[in-house]
Design a protein around this motif. Structure first.
Motif, PDB file in Angstrom:
ATOM      1  N   ALA A   1       0.740  -0.824  -0.042  1.00  0.00           N
ATOM      2  CA  ALA A   1       0.177  -0.067   0.354  1.00  0.00           C
ATOM      3  C   ALA A   1       1.413   1.439   0.154  1.00  0.00           C
ATOM      4  CB  ALA A   1      -0.859  -0.354   1.281  1.00  0.00           C
ATOM      5  N   ALA A   2       1.809   1.585   0.255  1.00  0.00           N
ATOM      6  CA  ALA A   2       2.872   2.223   0.792  1.00  0.00           C
ATOM      7  C   ALA A   2       3.220   2.586  -0.369  1.00  0.00           C
ATOM      8  CB  ALA A   2       4.221   2.227   2.054  1.00  0.00           C
ATOM      9  N   ARG A   3       3.498   1.472  -1.151  1.00  0.00           N
ATOM     10  CA  ARG A   3       4.686   1.476  -2.400  1.00  0.00           C
ATOM     11  C   ARG A   3       3.146   1.731  -3.762  1.00  0.00           C
ATOM     12  NH1 ARG A   3       6.841  -3.173  -2.016  1.00  0.00           N
ATOM     13  NH2 ARG A   3       4.759  -4.277  -2.654  1.00  0.00           N
ATOM     14  N   SER A   4       2.498   1.742  -3.513  1.00  0.00           N
ATOM     15  CA  SER A   4       0.891   2.312  -4.202  1.00  0.00           C
ATOM     16  C   SER A   4       1.647   3.750  -4.176  1.00  0.00           C
ATOM     17  CB  SER A   4      -0.411   1.347  -4.493  1.00  0.00           C
ATOM     18  OG  SER A   4       0.525  -0.292  -4.273  1.00  0.00           O
ATOM     19  N   ALA A   5       0.799   4.271  -2.806  1.00  0.00           N
ATOM     20  CA  ALA A   5       0.730   5.232  -2.419  1.00  0.00           C
ATOM     21  C   ALA A   5       1.959   6.285  -3.060  1.00  0.00           C
ATOM     22  CB  ALA A   5       0.396   5.840  -0.994  1.00  0.00           C
ATOM     23  N   ALA A   6       3.421   5.548  -3.086  1.00  0.00           N
ATOM     24  CA  ALA A   6       4.227   6.661  -3.080  1.00  0.00           C
ATOM     25  C   ALA A   6       4.458   6.379  -5.068  1.00  0.00           C
ATOM     26  CB  ALA A   6       5.628   6.254  -2.841  1.00  0.00           C
ATOM     27  N   ARG A   7       3.792   5.714  -5.698  1.00  0.00           N
ATOM     28  CA  ARG A   7       3.622   5.743  -7.211  1.00  0.00           C
ATOM     29  C   ARG A   7       2.727   7.084  -7.265  1.00  0.00           C
ATOM     30  NH1 ARG A   7       4.599   0.068  -7.494  1.00  0.00           N
ATOM     31  NH2 ARG A   7       2.691  -0.683  -6.643  1.00  0.00           N
ATOM     32  N   SER A   8       1.746   6.694  -7.042  1.00  0.00           N
ATOM     33  CA  SER A   8       0.619   8.028  -7.697  1.00  0.00           C
ATOM     34  C   SER A   8       0.902   9.522  -6.733  1.00  0.00           C
ATOM     35  CB  SER A   8      -1.000   7.416  -6.690  1.00  0.00           C
ATOM     36  OG  SER A   8      -1.063   6.593  -6.709  1.00  0.00           O
TER      37      SER A   8
END
Lengths: 210, 210
Positions: B199-206
């Motif tokens: 979830a943290a990686r996805s948020a960083a990508r967004s």
């Protein structure tokens, strides 16, 4: 009566979690807990075992600090990595033993751990002991004298021997009769076992009376 | 992608719990698990550490068997105390390594543990290996030959070295990046960490894309 014994060594890091958690969990289930300090390091050494769970295991020691920090967060407990490890716990354990006999071990121990784990006032230090005792309204000098009498030293030795006889090898350990649970991870299981053991005894008594 | 690595030694008793539990728990959270056998005993010995967690600790060993039985019951898993302890796991680990490369490590490992822990067909024995391989429709002779090639032996050594480099000291261990969780008791925490890390990686990508 639902009852269990909580055996602990003041130098044990994971025991901080248990000292912080046990009261609320046991009370919720109506389980009475007997707090019993003993000297784990001395016991292991006497038996020719490695003195602590991390001796000669640097990667395990490193992991322990990380795991402990995570578990404290998991349980919503304050955590500050102590500067001193392992602390020298002989005098603290002697005072804890005296306190257990006089009925204030729980309050004393909680404060000793709180100072070590949230204010970095090392367990075993004069400062830690005096502050813990003073906060309980005790005369520090008098307690320290009483804790060092031969009779009280014997009491701690006897507790350590009893722990060994039960097959205890770590801290925290919970016992209900001869059933043993080791580690803060087993605190909930131990309490559940104490409840079930009491229910089984009650059922046996009812049957005997019928 | 939610992903974690499950590092394990076939001789580890608590690993039986994990092998039986991990699939359902990980699938429920959409976490992909990479099964990675390694040689724990050899690794500890190489580092001059005690070879196993119970070496020279009879009371801890006795406790382990009782605790394991209780935990199996707690999780509703079949349990029968194996006659052989510790089993010799070199060939099994080599086959597990080959299987991991070919995509059938999970099925093989589950069957190897099932035979050991429910039918007392010892891990490492010829019978255990042949029955596990045959149940998967594999040619036992051929697999054993392939597992003993120099290249495959190297693969297992490399996995053991990688485990050591990550700071692994026991089995089961779960890693997500450099985050390490040790013990079946931490399986749920490790899966939750894998979910949170994704979830943290996805948020960083967004955020990077915005």
């Amino acid at each position: 009566m639902k009852r269990m014994t909580f055996w602990f060594e003041y130098a044990s890091t994971y025991t901080y979690l248990t000292v912080s958690r046990i009261d609320a969990l046991a009370q919720a289930q109506g389980v009475v807990v007997d707090w019993r300090p003993f000297l784990l390091g001395a016991m292991l050494k006497d038996r020719g075992m490695v003195e602590g769970p991390f001796t000669g295991q640097p990667s395990k020691l490193r992991y322990m600090w990380r795991d402990l920090e995570r578990r404290a967060a998991h349980h919503g407990l304050p955590y500050r990595k102590p500067s001193v490890y392992p602390p020298n716990t002989l005098l603290t354990a002697r005072i804890g033993t005296l306190a257990a006999m006089q009925g204030w071990c729980e309050d004393f121990t909680r404060e000793v751990f709180r100072l070590h784990w949230t204010e970095d006032v090392a367990i075993g230090s004069d400062d830690n002991l005096r502050r813990a005792l003073t906060s309980l309204g005790r005369d520090a000098e008098e307690v320290m004298r009483a804790a060092q009498t031969e009779g009280n030293k014997q009491l701690l030795r006897a507790a350590t021997d009893a722990a060994e006889a039960l097959g205890i090898f770590g801290s925290p350990t919970f016992t209900i009769g001869e059933e043993l649970f080791w580690g803060d991870d087993r605190l909930e299981d131990a309490i559940a076992f104490a409840v079930a053991a009491d229910a089984a005894r009650s059922a046996a008594r009812s049957q005997a009376a019928a």
